[in-house]
Design an enzyme around this catalytic site. Structure first.
Site, PDB file in Angstrom:
ATOM      1  N   ASP A 176       0.833  -1.207   0.000  1.00 59.59           N
ATOM      2  CA  ASP A 176       0.000   0.000   0.000  1.00 59.59           C
ATOM      3  C   ASP A 176       0.864   1.252   0.000  1.00 59.59           C
ATOM      4  O   ASP A 176       0.598   2.213  -0.733  1.00 59.59           O
ATOM      5  CB  ASP A 176      -0.905   0.010   1.242  1.00 59.59           C
ATOM      6  CG  ASP A 176      -1.723  -1.267   1.354  1.00 59.59           C
ATOM      7  OD1 ASP A 176      -1.825  -1.981   0.348  1.00 59.59           O
ATOM      8  OD2 ASP A 176      -2.229  -1.546   2.449  1.00 59.59           O
ATOM      9  N   TYR A 226      -6.351 -11.288   9.101  1.00 61.45           N
ATOM     10  CA  TYR A 226      -5.138 -10.921   8.358  1.00 61.45           C
ATOM     11  C   TYR A 226      -3.907 -11.529   9.033  1.00 61.45           C
ATOM     12  O   TYR A 226      -3.077 -12.165   8.381  1.00 61.45           O
ATOM     13  CB  TYR A 226      -4.997  -9.394   8.291  1.00 61.45           C
ATOM     14  CG  TYR A 226      -3.862  -8.943   7.395  1.00 61.45           C
ATOM     15  CD1 TYR A 226      -4.094  -8.581   6.074  1.00 61.45           C
ATOM     16  CD2 TYR A 226      -2.552  -8.905   7.863  1.00 61.45           C
ATOM     17  CE1 TYR A 226      -3.053  -8.173   5.245  1.00 61.45           C
ATOM     18  CE2 TYR A 226      -1.508  -8.512   7.050  1.00 61.45           C
ATOM     19  CZ  TYR A 226      -1.759  -8.141   5.741  1.00 61.45           C
ATOM     20  OH  TYR A 226      -0.731  -7.754   4.925  1.00 61.45           O
TER      21      TYR A 226
HETATM   22  C1  GLA Z   1      -3.521  -4.964   3.183  1.00 60.10           C
HETATM   23  C2  GLA Z   1      -2.058  -4.819   3.580  1.00 60.10           C
HETATM   24  C3  GLA Z   1      -1.135  -5.033   2.393  1.00 60.10           C
HETATM   25  C4  GLA Z   1      -1.455  -6.322   1.661  1.00 60.10           C
HETATM   26  C5  GLA Z   1      -2.958  -6.434   1.391  1.00 60.10           C
HETATM   27  C6  GLA Z   1      -3.330  -7.767   0.821  1.00 60.10           C
HETATM   28  O1  GLA Z   1      -3.877  -3.939   2.316  1.00 60.10           O
HETATM   29  O2  GLA Z   1      -1.829  -3.542   4.123  1.00 60.10           O
HETATM   30  O3  GLA Z   1       0.204  -5.014   2.821  1.00 60.10           O
HETATM   31  O4  GLA Z   1      -0.967  -7.431   2.362  1.00 60.10           O
HETATM   32  O5  GLA Z   1      -3.720  -6.217   2.550  1.00 60.10           O
HETATM   33  O6  GLA Z   1      -2.809  -7.929  -0.435  1.00 60.10           O
END
Ligand code: GLA
Length: 384
Positions: A176, A226
């Protein structure tokens, strides 16, 4: 009339609140990920783009070690005295901007002399569009300028990730922040998270638009799914005796299936196959082969739904109903467990697809998603 969130707005509100004009205004965008999900922390491939929704940080200088931060989206001014404590306890939304202050000070060895910060953003929060990376990168690029720290865009992106990991406590990767730092108009950002090579891929969307369908199911990456997905990937790395999941090629999947439990194997299969889909998507966007992109998005979404298990019924419905109404490609985007799906839709069909998706949500008894189109845009910059 809707409020226009821009640099002038942030500067005006700063002045009203703190009683003097800011030193400058910096901004950084949120992102949408075209493809490559949960591959970043597995040294894999990602293809996000910076969106035309940004967080603006107006910043004024103080000399007493105090950092005050306020945001258009939240009440009150949070005040932290970095002069007294170099690592004060940071909580809530202010951990994002203040975490960056702390990390940049650690990284550069620059003492925090004090700032007033005012944030204004039109990146929706909790929508899977990285409102957090937008805050981190806006504040980090500002401090890099103010302190003349000379950090590269990659360093700034990694500092943002470090703040999120260590101060906010979300074990996220760095996709991101890279999208937010390196975004370019009309382009996606192809990042190899092993070599750290980053390159803009012109998208040539032409008559197509990227529609965001935000289910408004809020998620947090600091807790829950996550982190557990990340743990599963780490445990697979140990069992397979590799350094990262990037080292697992498709012909090693049989071996992986024998060595791993059924669920962990599916997590690994997602990551391995998703990396291949990212490479193929780069080629497909280059060739403007929207049929191939549609197939790759569909396979990516199915893999996240069935193997990585991070989709939700509302995200699935957004994908299915947009495709039925004429989108050429659709998938959930971001970390999952809520947030948004994206669809590639011919411009002329956008209104039709939006109302079909709303209807499908209403018929299923869900709150209709927030829908809007986004445009690949410039990464973090100084505005004023
Ligand atoms: C979130 C995390 C990223 C990535 C996405 C999944 O956005 O901040 O680093 O792992 O999930 O692709």
């Amino acid at each position: 009339m809707a409020l226009t969130i821009d640099a002038a707005f942030a500067a005006r509100n700063f002045e009203e609140l703190y009683g003097y004009s800011p030193e400058g205004v910096w901004s950084a965008p949120g992102r949408a990920n075209l493809i490559g999900e949960h591959t970043d922390y597995n040294a894999g491939l990602v293809l996000p783009f910076a969106i035309n929704r940004r967080t603006f940080a107006a910043i004024g200088l103080r000399t007493d070690g105090t950092v005050r931060v306020a945001s258009e989206g939240f009440h009150g001014v949070i005040e932290v005295d970095f002069g007294v404590q170099s690592t004060p306890a940071l909580e809530g939304w202010s951990a994002y901007p203040l975490g960056v202050v702390q990390v940049l000070s650690e990284l550069t060895g620059h003492a925090v002399e004090g700032f007033d910060i005012y944030l204004a953003s039109d990146v929706p929060t909790g929508a899977g569009l990285s409102s957090s990376a937008a805050i981190e990168c806006a504040v980090a690029i500002a401090l890099n300028d103010i302190w003349d720290a000379g950090l590269s865009r990659s360093d700034i992106a990694l500092a943002g990730q470090r703040a999120e990991n260590t101060v906010v406590g979300a074990p996220t990767g760095f996709m991101d922040q890279f999208a937010s730092m390196f975004g370019e108009p009309d382009s996606a950002i192809f990042l190899d998270c092993r070599s750290m090579d980053v390159r803009a891929v012109p998208l040539g969307l032409g008559d197509f638009e990227v529609l965001v369908m935000d289910t408004q199911e809020k998620h947090s990456h600091a807790t829950g799914g996550y982190a557990s997905r990340r743990k599963a990937c780490d445990s697979a790395v140990d069992v397979m005796g590799v350094s990262t999941l990037r080292d697992i090629t498709t012909d090693m999947l049989d071996e992986a299936q024998q060595k791993l439990d059924e669920e962990t194997f599916r997590r690994v299969k997602h990551v391995v196959t998703e990396n291949i889909r990212v490479e193929n998507a780069v080629a497909a966007f280059g060739a403007r082969d929207f049929e191939a992109i549609g197939e790759l998005f569909a396979a990516s979404h199915a893999s996240m739904r069935d193997d990585f298990e991070i989709s939700t019924p509302a995200l699935d419905l957004a994908v299915e109903s947009s495709l039925e109404a004429g989108a050429v490609a659709a998938r959930m985007t971001g970390g999952g467990f809520g947030g948004a799906a994206i669809a590639l839709v011919a411009s002329a069909q956008v209104p039709e697809v939006m109302s079909a998706v709303t209807e499908a949500f209403t018929a299923a008894g869900y709150q209709p998603p927030l829908q809007f189109t986004v445009v690949p845009s410039q990464g973090a910059r100084r505005d004023i």
